[in-house]
Design a protein around this motif. Structure first.
Motif, PDB file in Angstrom:
ATOM      1  N   SER A  87       0.721  -9.517   5.688  1.00  0.00           N
ATOM      2  CA  SER A  87       0.771 -11.031   5.471  1.00  0.00           C
ATOM      3  C   SER A  87       2.342 -11.642   5.653  1.00  0.00           C
ATOM      4  O   SER A  87       2.457 -12.840   6.061  1.00  0.00           O
ATOM      5  CB  SER A  87       0.456 -11.179   3.895  1.00  0.00           C
ATOM      6  OG  SER A  87      -0.657 -10.817   3.813  1.00  0.00           O
ATOM      7  N   ILE A  88       3.207 -10.904   5.377  1.00  0.00           N
ATOM      8  CA  ILE A  88       4.773 -11.429   5.499  1.00  0.00           C
ATOM      9  C   ILE A  88       5.089 -11.696   6.921  1.00  0.00           C
ATOM     10  O   ILE A  88       5.508 -12.803   7.339  1.00  0.00           O
ATOM     11  CB  ILE A  88       5.657 -10.534   4.662  1.00  0.00           C
ATOM     12  CG1 ILE A  88       5.541 -10.584   3.178  1.00  0.00           C
ATOM     13  CG2 ILE A  88       7.156 -10.911   5.164  1.00  0.00           C
ATOM     14  CD1 ILE A  88       6.678  -9.453   2.565  1.00  0.00           C
ATOM     15  N   THR A 116       7.342 -14.975  -0.537  1.00  0.00           N
ATOM     16  CA  THR A 116       7.241 -15.294  -1.948  1.00  0.00           C
ATOM     17  C   THR A 116       5.436 -15.555  -2.192  1.00  0.00           C
ATOM     18  O   THR A 116       5.136 -14.947  -3.005  1.00  0.00           O
ATOM     19  CB  THR A 116       7.843 -16.810  -2.232  1.00  0.00           C
ATOM     20  OG1 THR A 116       9.302 -16.630  -1.960  1.00  0.00           O
ATOM     21  CG2 THR A 116       7.184 -17.417  -3.524  1.00  0.00           C
ATOM     22  N   THR A 117       4.916 -16.070  -1.017  1.00  0.00           N
ATOM     23  CA  THR A 117       3.343 -16.500  -1.222  1.00  0.00           C
ATOM     24  C   THR A 117       2.848 -15.009  -1.108  1.00  0.00           C
ATOM     25  O   THR A 117       1.936 -14.786  -1.784  1.00  0.00           O
ATOM     26  CB  THR A 117       3.149 -17.410  -0.027  1.00  0.00           C
ATOM     27  OG1 THR A 117       3.883 -18.497   0.115  1.00  0.00           O
ATOM     28  CG2 THR A 117       1.596 -17.525   0.012  1.00  0.00           C
ATOM     29  N   SER A 118       3.207 -14.079  -0.101  1.00  0.00           N
ATOM     30  CA  SER A 118       2.402 -12.880  -0.198  1.00  0.00           C
ATOM     31  C   SER A 118       2.622 -11.828  -1.327  1.00  0.00           C
ATOM     32  O   SER A 118       1.637 -11.119  -1.786  1.00  0.00           O
ATOM     33  CB  SER A 118       3.195 -11.942   1.022  1.00  0.00           C
ATOM     34  OG  SER A 118       2.866 -12.596   2.407  1.00  0.00           O
ATOM     35  N   VAL A 119       3.717 -12.085  -1.843  1.00  0.00           N
ATOM     36  CA  VAL A 119       3.959 -11.209  -3.266  1.00  0.00           C
ATOM     37  C   VAL A 119       3.245 -11.893  -4.274  1.00  0.00           C
ATOM     38  O   VAL A 119       2.269 -11.330  -5.343  1.00  0.00           O
ATOM     39  CB  VAL A 119       5.560 -10.941  -3.477  1.00  0.00           C
ATOM     40  CG1 VAL A 119       5.758 -10.304  -4.841  1.00  0.00           C
ATOM     41  CG2 VAL A 119       6.208 -10.111  -2.468  1.00  0.00           C
ATOM     42  N   LEU A 120       3.220 -13.228  -4.557  1.00  0.00           N
ATOM     43  CA  LEU A 120       2.418 -13.895  -5.471  1.00  0.00           C
ATOM     44  C   LEU A 120       0.876 -13.592  -5.209  1.00  0.00           C
ATOM     45  O   LEU A 120       0.190 -13.337  -6.358  1.00  0.00           O
ATOM     46  CB  LEU A 120       2.735 -15.427  -5.353  1.00  0.00           C
ATOM     47  CG  LEU A 120       4.183 -15.781  -6.049  1.00  0.00           C
ATOM     48  CD1 LEU A 120       4.417 -17.274  -5.788  1.00  0.00           C
ATOM     49  CD2 LEU A 120       4.260 -15.442  -7.443  1.00  0.00           C
ATOM     50  N   VAL A 121       0.266 -13.734  -4.297  1.00  0.00           N
ATOM     51  CA  VAL A 121      -0.975 -13.506  -4.050  1.00  0.00           C
ATOM     52  C   VAL A 121      -1.306 -11.936  -4.228  1.00  0.00           C
ATOM     53  O   VAL A 121      -2.573 -11.800  -4.846  1.00  0.00           O
ATOM     54  CB  VAL A 121      -1.357 -13.970  -2.544  1.00  0.00           C
ATOM     55  CG1 VAL A 121      -2.745 -13.140  -2.095  1.00  0.00           C
ATOM     56  CG2 VAL A 121      -1.643 -15.336  -2.051  1.00  0.00           C
ATOM     57  N   PHE A 124      -1.111 -11.768  -8.442  1.00  0.00           N
ATOM     58  CA  PHE A 124      -2.112 -12.562  -8.945  1.00  0.00           C
ATOM     59  C   PHE A 124      -3.901 -11.795  -8.811  1.00  0.00           C
ATOM     60  O   PHE A 124      -4.233 -11.608  -9.764  1.00  0.00           O
ATOM     61  CB  PHE A 124      -2.505 -13.897  -8.611  1.00  0.00           C
ATOM     62  CG  PHE A 124      -1.497 -14.886  -9.360  1.00  0.00           C
ATOM     63  CD1 PHE A 124      -1.626 -15.056 -10.709  1.00  0.00           C
ATOM     64  CD2 PHE A 124       0.040 -15.307  -8.661  1.00  0.00           C
ATOM     65  CE1 PHE A 124      -0.601 -15.994 -11.178  1.00  0.00           C
ATOM     66  CE2 PHE A 124       0.804 -16.124  -9.347  1.00  0.00           C
ATOM     67  CZ  PHE A 124       0.494 -16.601 -10.626  1.00  0.00           C
ATOM     68  N   PHE A 125      -3.954 -11.471  -7.298  1.00  0.00           N
ATOM     69  CA  PHE A 125      -5.126 -10.898  -7.270  1.00  0.00           C
ATOM     70  C   PHE A 125      -5.233  -9.424  -7.351  1.00  0.00           C
ATOM     71  O   PHE A 125      -6.329  -9.059  -8.083  1.00  0.00           O
ATOM     72  CB  PHE A 125      -5.719 -11.000  -5.606  1.00  0.00           C
ATOM     73  CG  PHE A 125      -6.127 -12.453  -5.479  1.00  0.00           C
ATOM     74  CD1 PHE A 125      -7.390 -12.790  -5.592  1.00  0.00           C
ATOM     75  CD2 PHE A 125      -5.296 -13.291  -4.866  1.00  0.00           C
ATOM     76  CE1 PHE A 125      -7.932 -13.992  -5.438  1.00  0.00           C
ATOM     77  CE2 PHE A 125      -5.687 -14.850  -4.790  1.00  0.00           C
ATOM     78  CZ  PHE A 125      -6.926 -14.993  -4.957  1.00  0.00           C
ATOM     79  N   GLY A 126      -4.146  -8.799  -7.327  1.00  0.00           N
ATOM     80  CA  GLY A 126      -4.158  -7.296  -7.673  1.00  0.00           C
ATOM     81  C   GLY A 126      -3.935  -6.900  -8.988  1.00  0.00           C
ATOM     82  O   GLY A 126      -4.497  -5.917  -9.554  1.00  0.00           O
ATOM     83  N   TYR A 127      -3.144  -7.577  -9.404  1.00  0.00           N
ATOM     84  CA  TYR A 127      -2.947  -7.129 -10.978  1.00  0.00           C
ATOM     85  C   TYR A 127      -3.586  -8.179 -12.419  1.00  0.00           C
ATOM     86  O   TYR A 127      -4.281  -7.782 -13.166  1.00  0.00           O
ATOM     87  CB  TYR A 127      -1.665  -7.235 -11.384  1.00  0.00           C
ATOM     88  CG  TYR A 127      -0.852  -5.974 -10.691  1.00  0.00           C
ATOM     89  CD1 TYR A 127      -0.829  -4.763 -11.458  1.00  0.00           C
ATOM     90  CD2 TYR A 127      -0.115  -6.070  -9.866  1.00  0.00           C
ATOM     91  CE1 TYR A 127      -0.385  -3.594 -10.958  1.00  0.00           C
ATOM     92  CE2 TYR A 127       0.365  -4.907  -8.788  1.00  0.00           C
ATOM     93  CZ  TYR A 127       0.341  -3.789  -9.687  1.00  0.00           C
ATOM     94  OH  TYR A 127       0.815  -2.652  -9.060  1.00  0.00           O
ATOM     95  N   LEU A 128      -3.479  -9.561 -11.989  1.00  0.00           N
ATOM     96  CA  LEU A 128      -3.931 -10.400 -12.795  1.00  0.00           C
ATOM     97  C   LEU A 128      -5.582 -10.492 -12.979  1.00  0.00           C
ATOM     98  O   LEU A 128      -6.336 -10.538 -13.781  1.00  0.00           O
ATOM     99  CB  LEU A 128      -3.535 -11.811 -12.867  1.00  0.00           C
ATOM    100  CG  LEU A 128      -2.084 -11.823 -13.399  1.00  0.00           C
ATOM    101  CD1 LEU A 128      -1.305 -13.363 -12.865  1.00  0.00           C
ATOM    102  CD2 LEU A 128      -1.590 -11.203 -14.858  1.00  0.00           C
ATOM    103  N   PHE A 129      -6.271 -10.467 -11.711  1.00  0.00           N
ATOM    104  CA  PHE A 129      -7.513 -10.771 -11.509  1.00  0.00           C
ATOM    105  C   PHE A 129      -8.206  -9.421 -11.247  1.00  0.00           C
ATOM    106  O   PHE A 129      -9.308  -9.265 -11.237  1.00  0.00           O
ATOM    107  CB  PHE A 129      -7.952 -11.668 -10.418  1.00  0.00           C
ATOM    108  CG  PHE A 129      -7.233 -13.045 -10.843  1.00  0.00           C
ATOM    109  CD1 PHE A 129      -7.453 -13.773 -11.741  1.00  0.00           C
ATOM    110  CD2 PHE A 129      -6.918 -13.912  -9.369  1.00  0.00           C
ATOM    111  CE1 PHE A 129      -7.111 -15.106 -11.881  1.00  0.00           C
ATOM    112  CE2 PHE A 129      -6.457 -15.054  -9.610  1.00  0.00           C
ATOM    113  CZ  PHE A 129      -6.573 -15.584 -10.953  1.00  0.00           C
TER     114      PHE A 129
END
Length: 134
Positions: A87-88, A116-121, A124-129
């Motif tokens: 992604s990066i 920034t975008t790749s790490v945030l996605v 969020f998807f890997g840990y929060l969701f």
């Protein structure tokens, strides 16, 4: 009736839901475009063209075909090097391609944006969701 709105999916298959939804939406939109073009053709019977041109006369071929190649490469490299690295790299190169210049400012913005975008996605998807990523 209660089972109508429930779906059982194993944890390892969570990441397959979203692509199937997007695929269905894209197929519906493709059919809508084709129906619109056929209706346009029926309306303008005298026209010799089967379909109107989708692309404008002087479109940027490098950006168009470069984006397609980058998308294909991204899909291939997701399995090889993983989600974050692929992604990066994809976002970095795509931003430079679409901006059209290789100045220092463009490189810095592209690097910061892609990381920034790749790490945030991923976070969020890997840990929060708790959704598996490729």
């Amino acid at each position: 009736m209660k089972d109508l709105f429930t779906m059982e999916i194993t944890y390892s298959e969570y990441h397959l839901i979203f692509p199937k939804i997007i695929q269905t939406i894209l197929i519906i939109l493709l059919l809508a475009i084709l129906v619109q073009q056929v209706l346009q053709r029926m309306k303008n019977r005298g026209s010799k063209k089967l379909f109107n041109r989708i692309m404008v006369e002087n479109f940027d071929k490098l950006k168009f075909f470069g984006t397609i190649l980058l998308l294909l490469g991204y899909v291939f490299f997701l399995e090889v090097i993983g989600f974050i690295a692929a992604s990066i790299i994809f976002m970095f190169v795509l931003t430079i391609l679409l901006r059209g210049d290789v100045k220092r400012n463009t490189l810095i913005i592209s690097l910061v944006n892609s990381v920034t975008t790749s790490v945030l996605v991923w976070f969020f998807f890997g840990y929060l969701f708790d959704i598996t990523l490729p």
